[in-house]
Write a protein that holds these residues in place. Sequence first.
Motif, PDB file in Angstrom:
ATOM      1  N   GLU A 164       0.806  -1.224   0.000  1.00  0.00           N
ATOM      2  CA  GLU A 164       0.000   0.000   0.000  1.00  0.00           C
ATOM      3  C   GLU A 164       0.836   1.270   0.000  1.00  0.00           C
ATOM      4  O   GLU A 164       0.392   2.293   0.502  1.00  0.00           O
ATOM      5  CB  GLU A 164      -0.938  -0.012   1.223  1.00  0.00           C
ATOM      6  CG  GLU A 164      -2.014  -1.080   1.181  1.00  0.00           C
ATOM      7  CD  GLU A 164      -2.992  -0.873   0.027  1.00  0.00           C
ATOM      8  OE1 GLU A 164      -3.413   0.267  -0.207  1.00  0.00           O
ATOM      9  OE2 GLU A 164      -3.326  -1.859  -0.637  1.00  0.00           O
ATOM     10  N   GLN A 186      -2.747  -8.451   0.558  1.00  0.00           N
ATOM     11  CA  GLN A 186      -3.410  -8.521  -0.745  1.00  0.00           C
ATOM     12  C   GLN A 186      -2.605  -9.161  -1.870  1.00  0.00           C
ATOM     13  O   GLN A 186      -3.107 -10.017  -2.599  1.00  0.00           O
ATOM     14  CB  GLN A 186      -3.831  -7.119  -1.180  1.00  0.00           C
ATOM     15  CG  GLN A 186      -4.554  -7.136  -2.521  1.00  0.00           C
ATOM     16  CD  GLN A 186      -4.626  -5.761  -3.123  1.00  0.00           C
ATOM     17  OE1 GLN A 186      -4.892  -4.811  -2.409  1.00  0.00           O
ATOM     18  NE2 GLN A 186      -4.387  -5.662  -4.424  1.00  0.00           N
ATOM     19  N   ARG A 207       0.835  -0.412  10.159  1.00  0.00           N
ATOM     20  CA  ARG A 207       1.071   0.825   9.402  1.00  0.00           C
ATOM     21  C   ARG A 207       1.697   1.865  10.312  1.00  0.00           C
ATOM     22  O   ARG A 207       1.108   2.221  11.331  1.00  0.00           O
ATOM     23  CB  ARG A 207      -0.238   1.358   8.828  1.00  0.00           C
ATOM     24  CG  ARG A 207      -0.880   0.305   7.936  1.00  0.00           C
ATOM     25  CD  ARG A 207      -1.573   0.833   6.744  1.00  0.00           C
ATOM     26  NE  ARG A 207      -2.118  -0.318   6.020  1.00  0.00           N
ATOM     27  CZ  ARG A 207      -3.131  -0.254   5.194  1.00  0.00           C
ATOM     28  NH1 ARG A 207      -3.710   0.908   4.969  1.00  0.00           N
ATOM     29  NH2 ARG A 207      -3.551  -1.332   4.566  1.00  0.00           N
ATOM     30  N   GLU A 209       1.665   4.823  10.597  1.00  0.00           N
ATOM     31  CA  GLU A 209       0.984   6.077  10.269  1.00  0.00           C
ATOM     32  C   GLU A 209       1.135   7.042  11.419  1.00  0.00           C
ATOM     33  O   GLU A 209       0.858   6.691  12.556  1.00  0.00           O
ATOM     34  CB  GLU A 209      -0.508   5.830  10.028  1.00  0.00           C
ATOM     35  CG  GLU A 209      -0.778   5.170   8.706  1.00  0.00           C
ATOM     36  CD  GLU A 209      -2.268   5.005   8.434  1.00  0.00           C
ATOM     37  OE1 GLU A 209      -2.871   5.930   7.890  1.00  0.00           O
ATOM     38  OE2 GLU A 209      -2.817   3.945   8.762  1.00  0.00           O
ATOM     39  N   GLU A 224      -9.272 -10.029   4.368  1.00  0.00           N
ATOM     40  CA  GLU A 224      -9.020  -9.712   2.968  1.00  0.00           C
ATOM     41  C   GLU A 224      -9.427 -10.858   2.032  1.00  0.00           C
ATOM     42  O   GLU A 224      -8.660 -11.801   1.840  1.00  0.00           O
ATOM     43  CB  GLU A 224      -7.531  -9.371   2.764  1.00  0.00           C
ATOM     44  CG  GLU A 224      -7.132  -8.100   3.486  1.00  0.00           C
ATOM     45  CD  GLU A 224      -5.731  -7.639   3.115  1.00  0.00           C
ATOM     46  OE1 GLU A 224      -5.596  -6.857   2.164  1.00  0.00           O
ATOM     47  OE2 GLU A 224      -4.775  -8.076   3.767  1.00  0.00           O
ATOM     48  N   GLU A 354     -14.563   5.002   6.906  1.00  0.00           N
ATOM     49  CA  GLU A 354     -14.308   3.915   5.942  1.00  0.00           C
ATOM     50  C   GLU A 354     -14.021   2.609   6.678  1.00  0.00           C
ATOM     51  O   GLU A 354     -13.133   2.541   7.518  1.00  0.00           O
ATOM     52  CB  GLU A 354     -13.106   4.299   5.075  1.00  0.00           C
ATOM     53  CG  GLU A 354     -12.759   3.258   4.037  1.00  0.00           C
ATOM     54  CD  GLU A 354     -11.311   3.371   3.561  1.00  0.00           C
ATOM     55  OE1 GLU A 354     -10.826   4.487   3.363  1.00  0.00           O
ATOM     56  OE2 GLU A 354     -10.689   2.297   3.394  1.00  0.00           O
ATOM     57  N   ARG A 361      -8.479  -5.688  -9.803  1.00  0.00           N
ATOM     58  CA  ARG A 361      -7.030  -5.554  -9.977  1.00  0.00           C
ATOM     59  C   ARG A 361      -6.666  -5.540 -11.456  1.00  0.00           C
ATOM     60  O   ARG A 361      -7.364  -6.146 -12.286  1.00  0.00           O
ATOM     61  CB  ARG A 361      -6.293  -6.725  -9.296  1.00  0.00           C
ATOM     62  CG  ARG A 361      -6.889  -7.233  -8.001  1.00  0.00           C
ATOM     63  CD  ARG A 361      -7.056  -6.161  -6.939  1.00  0.00           C
ATOM     64  NE  ARG A 361      -7.374  -6.780  -5.619  1.00  0.00           N
ATOM     65  CZ  ARG A 361      -7.679  -6.083  -4.546  1.00  0.00           C
ATOM     66  NH1 ARG A 361      -7.778  -4.766  -4.591  1.00  0.00           N
ATOM     67  NH2 ARG A 361      -7.931  -6.684  -3.390  1.00  0.00           N
TER      68      ARG A 361
HETATM   69  O1  4AD Z   1      -8.046   0.816   2.215  1.00  0.00           O
HETATM   70  P1  4AD Z   1      -6.924  -0.050   2.732  1.00  0.00           P
HETATM   71  O2  4AD Z   1      -5.596   0.576   2.899  1.00  0.00           O
HETATM   72  O3  4AD Z   1      -6.882  -1.267   1.736  1.00  0.00           O
HETATM   73  C1  4AD Z   1      -5.907  -2.218   1.652  1.00  0.00           C
HETATM   74  O4  4AD Z   1      -5.012  -2.394   2.414  1.00  0.00           O
HETATM   75  C2  4AD Z   1      -6.163  -3.161   0.497  1.00  0.00           C
HETATM   76  N1  4AD Z   1      -4.886  -3.799   0.125  1.00  0.00           N
HETATM   77  C3  4AD Z   1      -7.171  -4.180   0.911  1.00  0.00           C
HETATM   78  C4  4AD Z   1      -7.498  -5.175  -0.153  1.00  0.00           C
HETATM   79  O5  4AD Z   1      -8.027  -4.792  -1.194  1.00  0.00           O
HETATM   80  N2  4AD Z   1      -7.202  -6.444   0.058  1.00  0.00           N
HETATM   81  O6  4AD Z   1      -7.349  -0.673   4.136  1.00  0.00           O
HETATM   82  C5  4AD Z   1      -8.498  -1.460   4.240  1.00  0.00           C
HETATM   83  C6  4AD Z   1      -9.229  -1.167   5.520  1.00  0.00           C
HETATM   84  C7  4AD Z   1      -9.748   0.255   5.653  1.00  0.00           C
HETATM   85  O7  4AD Z   1     -10.985   0.409   5.010  1.00  0.00           O
HETATM   86  C8  4AD Z   1      -9.892   0.389   7.156  1.00  0.00           C
HETATM   87  O8  4AD Z   1     -11.102  -0.206   7.604  1.00  0.00           O
HETATM   88  C9  4AD Z   1      -8.734  -0.434   7.666  1.00  0.00           C
HETATM   89  O9  4AD Z   1      -8.368  -1.317   6.635  1.00  0.00           O
HETATM   90  N3  4AD Z   1      -7.601   0.418   8.036  1.00  0.00           N
HETATM   91  C10 4AD Z   1      -7.275   0.746   9.311  1.00  0.00           C
HETATM   92  N4  4AD Z   1      -7.862   0.444  10.480  1.00  0.00           N
HETATM   93  C11 4AD Z   1      -7.301   0.918  11.621  1.00  0.00           C
HETATM   94  N5  4AD Z   1      -6.174   1.656  11.641  1.00  0.00           N
HETATM   95  C12 4AD Z   1      -5.542   1.988  10.480  1.00  0.00           C
HETATM   96  N6  4AD Z   1      -4.419   2.700  10.528  1.00  0.00           N
HETATM   97  C13 4AD Z   1      -6.094   1.535   9.244  1.00  0.00           C
HETATM   98  N7  4AD Z   1      -5.750   1.646   7.946  1.00  0.00           N
HETATM   99  C14 4AD Z   1      -6.664   0.966   7.238  1.00  0.00           C
END
Ligand code: 4AD
Length: 431
Positions: A164, A186, A207, A209, A224, A354, A361
């Motif tokens: 990501e 993923q 993450r 973050e 996932e 979200e 893909r």
């Molecule tokens: O939208 P994200 O980043 O999607 C992915 O990682 C894709 N690779 C998933 C896939 O298609 N297989 O993250 C997906 C979800 C978000 O909608 C959110 O619910 C959660 O992961 N999320 C977090 N939850 C808590 N803390 C964080 N820092 C988060 N970041 C993402």
Amino acid sequence: MVKTTIQDVSKHLNEEVTLGAWLHNKRSSGKIAFLQLRDGTGFIQGVIGKNDIGEDKFDQAKSLTQETSLYVTGTIVEDKRSPLGFEMQIKDFSIIQEAEDYPITPKEHGTEFLMDHRHLWLRSKKQHSVMKVRNEIIRATYEFFNENGYVKIDPPILTGSSAEGTTELFHTKYFDEDAYLSQSGQLYMEAAAMAFNKVFSFGPTFRAEKSKTRRHLIEFWMIEPEMAFMDHNDSLEVQEQYVSHVVQSVLQNCKVELETLERDLTSLQKIKAPFPRITYDDAIQLLHEKGFTDIEWGDDFGAPHETAIAESYEKPVFITHFPLDIKAFYMKPDPERPDLALCADLIAPEGYGEIVGGSQRIDDLELMKERYEEHNLTGDAYQWYLQLRQYGSVPHSGFGLGLERTVAWIAGVEHVRETIPFPRLLNRLYP
Ligand code: 4AD
């Protein structure tokens, strides 16, 4: 002696049983003492009458300290006023260990204090209920994907590549090489979908973050799924079916917990597929109509934007077709509008933000190679992922549901830090 647990007392109506328990709280009035007991499976009120148990034992009961561990014997009787529907008329009890002064009392405590005592705070009624809701969501997740023919596949947690983007990676050494903690399984799930058709994973993701918000954890759990031969729209249908199943399962199986949490049930009862869909273009227009002047086409949404969009709907809403430029390298462009991605974010109602991100893909080898160049994905770490487009590539889609944000929404908890047993936050690695 019949030993049981609080969750099973209904099987022992009007019988004498013994519980192993902790004293949660107590009060007394005249010749009666009320012991709030918990055994980890639930909470029950025990009633002690001075005349039934004798003066010495009654005095001992009145002086029990909070969190003292006990064996308690008594008769289970109906009690319509309690959420459980039962109480225990205590005949006898014995102390296992008398607890020292317990730091978490029934009075109000600040969040930092409670977070410092998370190892004890987990015993509280509210935290117990949140974890039971989390557990039910996990159970319903396995049920849904198992019943629909998905194979559970476990992607690695130590990875050599980023899924990501590189800014939020946790770096570690892997002997002499560089490695990262997984941000998302993923890419591996795509390989698995080519081997097993429909797959899902459930595991921790990391993450780094620097966000300190009520929706961000450093370590969180993601579900996932990845599906071969499914396009963007097929994936949205799976998502709405799955999320509906989870919500309805919690409503069915967590009645006591939802009552403890004072969760508004009518809003959850409405969560049934299909869910509304709005394109990114229309969402931008909606925000402008609502007076948001800070956002322009091409920007990503922040929490206030998501909340404002969600306010127009009672169910979770899909925002689809984001600009390709603000999304991950692997997303397939919309053939009719190549500046947009075949993707969607699912936004929970009531301001929880979200909960799912997903997309179709890229399945074309040449296009994926172009994306690699644009995103500077050089080196060996990504070569295996390209090969998935070389040997029988097929349309495929998938998504990631963030467990903690989903728990927050369904349990009605303000901050994700209360939705995971031991949260990892920007400034918290303990307990
Ligand atoms: O939208 P994200 O980043 O999607 C992915 O990682 C894709 N690779 C998933 C896939 O298609 N297989 O993250 C997906 C979800 C978000 O909608 C959110 O619910 C959660 O992961 N999320 C977090 N939850 C808590 N803390 C964080 N820092 C988060 N970041 C993402």
